[in-house]
Scaffold this active site. Structure first.
Site, PDB file in Angstrom:
ATOM      1  N   HIS A 186      17.470  37.431 -71.348  1.00  0.00           N
ATOM      2  CA  HIS A 186      16.327  36.496 -71.252  1.00  0.00           C
ATOM      3  C   HIS A 186      16.706  35.113 -71.809  1.00  0.00           C
ATOM      4  O   HIS A 186      16.042  34.592 -72.705  1.00  0.00           O
ATOM      5  CB  HIS A 186      15.112  37.063 -71.988  1.00  0.00           C
ATOM      6  CG  HIS A 186      13.811  36.471 -71.523  1.00  0.00           C
ATOM      7  ND1 HIS A 186      12.651  37.181 -71.414  1.00  0.00           N
ATOM      8  CD2 HIS A 186      13.486  35.196 -71.130  1.00  0.00           C
ATOM      9  CE1 HIS A 186      11.671  36.397 -70.992  1.00  0.00           C
ATOM     10  NE2 HIS A 186      12.167  35.188 -70.799  1.00  0.00           N
ATOM     11  N   ARG A 242       9.935  37.524 -64.564  1.00  0.00           N
ATOM     12  CA  ARG A 242       9.500  38.509 -65.562  1.00  0.00           C
ATOM     13  C   ARG A 242       9.973  39.896 -65.123  1.00  0.00           C
ATOM     14  O   ARG A 242      10.026  40.195 -63.925  1.00  0.00           O
ATOM     15  CB  ARG A 242       7.973  38.528 -65.670  1.00  0.00           C
ATOM     16  CG  ARG A 242       7.385  37.312 -66.380  1.00  0.00           C
ATOM     17  CD  ARG A 242       7.655  37.325 -67.883  1.00  0.00           C
ATOM     18  NE  ARG A 242       7.057  36.183 -68.557  1.00  0.00           N
ATOM     19  CZ  ARG A 242       7.692  35.059 -68.874  1.00  0.00           C
ATOM     20  NH1 ARG A 242       8.979  34.917 -68.584  1.00  0.00           N
ATOM     21  NH2 ARG A 242       7.065  34.086 -69.508  1.00  0.00           N
TER      22      ARG A 242
HETATM   23  P1  NAP Z   1       4.573  27.234 -62.038  1.00  0.00           P
HETATM   24  O1  NAP Z   1       4.945  25.809 -62.181  1.00  0.00           O
HETATM   25  O2  NAP Z   1       3.186  27.671 -62.413  1.00  0.00           O
HETATM   26  O3  NAP Z   1       4.871  27.661 -60.531  1.00  0.00           O
HETATM   27  C1  NAP Z   1       4.549  28.925 -60.041  1.00  0.00           C
HETATM   28  C2  NAP Z   1       4.909  28.997 -58.572  1.00  0.00           C
HETATM   29  O4  NAP Z   1       4.674  30.344 -58.132  1.00  0.00           O
HETATM   30  C3  NAP Z   1       4.049  28.076 -57.693  1.00  0.00           C
HETATM   31  O5  NAP Z   1       4.827  27.513 -56.663  1.00  0.00           O
HETATM   32  C4  NAP Z   1       3.019  29.055 -57.115  1.00  0.00           C
HETATM   33  O6  NAP Z   1       2.529  28.715 -55.832  1.00  0.00           O
HETATM   34  C5  NAP Z   1       3.840  30.306 -56.970  1.00  0.00           C
HETATM   35  N1  NAP Z   1       2.964  31.494 -56.925  1.00  0.00           N
HETATM   36  C6  NAP Z   1       2.093  31.927 -57.866  1.00  0.00           C
HETATM   37  N2  NAP Z   1       1.441  33.030 -57.440  1.00  0.00           N
HETATM   38  C7  NAP Z   1       1.911  33.280 -56.194  1.00  0.00           C
HETATM   39  C8  NAP Z   1       1.616  34.256 -55.216  1.00  0.00           C
HETATM   40  N3  NAP Z   1       0.705  35.222 -55.438  1.00  0.00           N
HETATM   41  N4  NAP Z   1       2.275  34.223 -54.038  1.00  0.00           N
HETATM   42  C9  NAP Z   1       3.180  33.257 -53.785  1.00  0.00           C
HETATM   43  N5  NAP Z   1       3.515  32.278 -54.673  1.00  0.00           N
HETATM   44  C10 NAP Z   1       2.878  32.305 -55.858  1.00  0.00           C
HETATM   45  O7  NAP Z   1       5.553  28.167 -62.891  1.00  0.00           O
HETATM   46  P2  NAP Z   1       7.002  27.772 -63.494  1.00  0.00           P
HETATM   47  O8  NAP Z   1       6.836  26.904 -64.678  1.00  0.00           O
HETATM   48  O9  NAP Z   1       7.888  27.345 -62.380  1.00  0.00           O
HETATM   49  O10 NAP Z   1       7.455  29.210 -64.047  1.00  0.00           O
HETATM   50  C11 NAP Z   1       7.520  30.351 -63.198  1.00  0.00           C
HETATM   51  C12 NAP Z   1       7.725  31.589 -64.035  1.00  0.00           C
HETATM   52  O11 NAP Z   1       9.058  31.653 -64.513  1.00  0.00           O
HETATM   53  C13 NAP Z   1       6.891  31.670 -65.329  1.00  0.00           C
HETATM   54  O12 NAP Z   1       5.569  32.057 -65.074  1.00  0.00           O
HETATM   55  C14 NAP Z   1       7.650  32.699 -66.108  1.00  0.00           C
HETATM   56  O13 NAP Z   1       7.195  33.992 -65.727  1.00  0.00           O
HETATM   57  C15 NAP Z   1       9.090  32.519 -65.628  1.00  0.00           C
HETATM   58  N6  NAP Z   1       9.957  31.946 -66.688  1.00  0.00           N
HETATM   59  C16 NAP Z   1      11.068  32.623 -67.071  1.00  0.00           C
HETATM   60  C17 NAP Z   1      11.883  32.098 -68.047  1.00  0.00           C
HETATM   61  C18 NAP Z   1      13.141  32.797 -68.494  1.00  0.00           C
HETATM   62  O14 NAP Z   1      13.778  32.376 -69.462  1.00  0.00           O
HETATM   63  N7  NAP Z   1      13.581  33.825 -67.818  1.00  0.00           N
HETATM   64  C19 NAP Z   1      11.566  30.869 -68.638  1.00  0.00           C
HETATM   65  C20 NAP Z   1      10.436  30.194 -68.221  1.00  0.00           C
HETATM   66  C21 NAP Z   1       9.631  30.742 -67.235  1.00  0.00           C
HETATM   67  P3  NAP Z   1       1.615  27.394 -55.594  1.00  0.00           P
HETATM   68  O15 NAP Z   1       2.623  26.250 -55.639  1.00  0.00           O
HETATM   69  O16 NAP Z   1       1.048  27.616 -54.251  1.00  0.00           O
HETATM   70  O17 NAP Z   1       0.622  27.355 -56.711  1.00  0.00           O
END
Ligand code: NAP
Length: 309
Positions: A272, A224
């Site tokens: 994006h 983000r």
């Molecule tokens: P996810 O499955 O919820 O995974 C989030 C990861 O971040 C987990 O490994 C979590 O750790 C870690 N995390 C969260 N808070 C943290 C902290 N304070 N310190 C260290 N690690 C932390 O999310 P996802 O589906 O992979 O997506 C990640 C993000 O990508 C989304 O939230 C969104 O913002 C972004 N995104 C971008 C696009 C784009 O087109 N650019 C598309 C989709 C998503 P744990 O494993 O310990 O819980």
């Protein structure tokens, strides 16, 4: 009862058609044509107007049309206690991993440099980086970061990951928590941000963090825009602390025309698009959750609203 879709005007009808294609008997409405607000028990949303969901007294599920839910949690009038779900599906990690792999390989194999050379009809060999000497660090090893980590490892890159809680993925060097952040950053050539946007991660890509990376490291932000302090990135690029950045997300989207990132020689900007959601793949998740809701079964892909992801 009815499903309401609140999303960009151009995309709303397509989403409604996908949901109806699975079950034509569903009452699917497209905002702002809500009808009786008391009918709405399930909403599909992407960046909706703050306060809007408060108008639906029988709301039982708020479904994000993406993997992130930060656009929902920024609603100060979010109805309390209503479960929030997000998208978890195959094509999203697949397309995200393609994007980050492309960005990593472009950096290591200098493809944008060769494109510039070609424009000048210049035949010149540059020194590329060897995968085995280029450690990639991924902040967040969830559905997206975890997939990218495994795929980059398969290409021969040493990969480190940083998460909130301890996490083991075969072949990936794992770090977790604030205390391990410095060690995680200390030997990276490339840093990729794939964290959710939460109070703990907002502005995390800042001057202090950049200073903990080896000089000349490269940044890829695909999470983000609010993770990145933009002035700190410009400063780190000017000083040489960072050698470049590939950015897919921004604090203001679309990125304003006069924004310095557009014309910066060390920054690659994309609008994006790093991860693509295909409505036909995702719509069945929503219909299944709607069925579960009415059958009194637990919803799938719910998030922890308190944690922010
Ligand atoms: P996810 O499955 O919820 O995974 C989030 C990861 O971040 C987990 O490994 C979590 O750790 C870690 N995390 C969260 N808070 C943290 C902290 N304070 N310190 C260290 N690690 C932390 O999310 P996802 O589906 O992979 O997506 C990640 C993000 O990508 C989304 O939230 C969104 O913002 C972004 N995104 C971008 C696009 C784009 O087109 N650019 C598309 C989709 C998503 P744990 O494993 O310990 O819980």
């Amino acid at each position: 009862m009815a499903i309401l879709i609140i999303v960009d005007k151009e995309k709303a009808e397509a989403w409604a058609a996908q949901v109806k294609a699975i079950d034509a008997s569903l009452d699917v409405r497209v905002w702002p044509k809500v009808g009786d607000p008391a009918d709405i028990d399930f909403v599909l949303v992407w960046k909706y107007p703050s306060g809007e969901l408060k108008k639906f007294p029988n709301l039982k599920c708020i479904a994000s049309l993406g993997a992130g839910i930060d656009h929902i949690l920024q609603d100060r009038n979010l109805p309390q206690g209503v479960p929030v779900t997000r998208v978890v599906e195959y094509s999203m990690p697949q397309s995200m991993s393609e994007y980050v792999t492309l960005a990593v390989l472009n950096y290591c194999r200098l493809f944008d440099t060769y494109l510039k050379d070609q424009e000048a009809a210049k035949w010149h060999e540059h020194t590329s980086l060897l995968a085995r000497n280029t450690r990639v660090g991924i902040m967040g090893l969830g559905q997206l970061g975890g997939d990218a980590a495994v795929k980059l490892r398969m290409l021969g890159f040493p990969v480190s990951g940083w998460t909130r809680a301890p996490k083991q993925i075969k072949g990936i060097t794992s770090y977790h928590g604030e205390d391990m952040l410095e060690s995680f950053l200390s030997d990276l050539s490339i840093l990729i941000c794939l964290l959710p946007l939460t109070p703990a991660t907002r502005n995390i890509l800042n001057r202090d963090l950049f200073a903990k990376l080896p000089r000349g490291a490269y940044l890829i932000n695909v999470a983000r825009g609010d993770h990145l302090v933009e002035e700190d990135l410009l400063e780190a690029l000017d000083s040489g602390q960072l050698s470049g950045a590939c950015l897919d997300v921004f604090r203001t989207e679309p990125l304003p025309e006069d924004h310095p990132f557009w014309r910066h020689s060390k920054i690659i900007v994309t609008p994006h698009i790093s991860s693509i959601t295909f409505a036909e793949e995702v719509a069945p998740q929503f219909v299944e959750n709607y069925r579960r809701l009415h059958a009194g079964q637990p919803l799938e892909n719910t998030v922890n609203v308190k944690m922010g992801y």
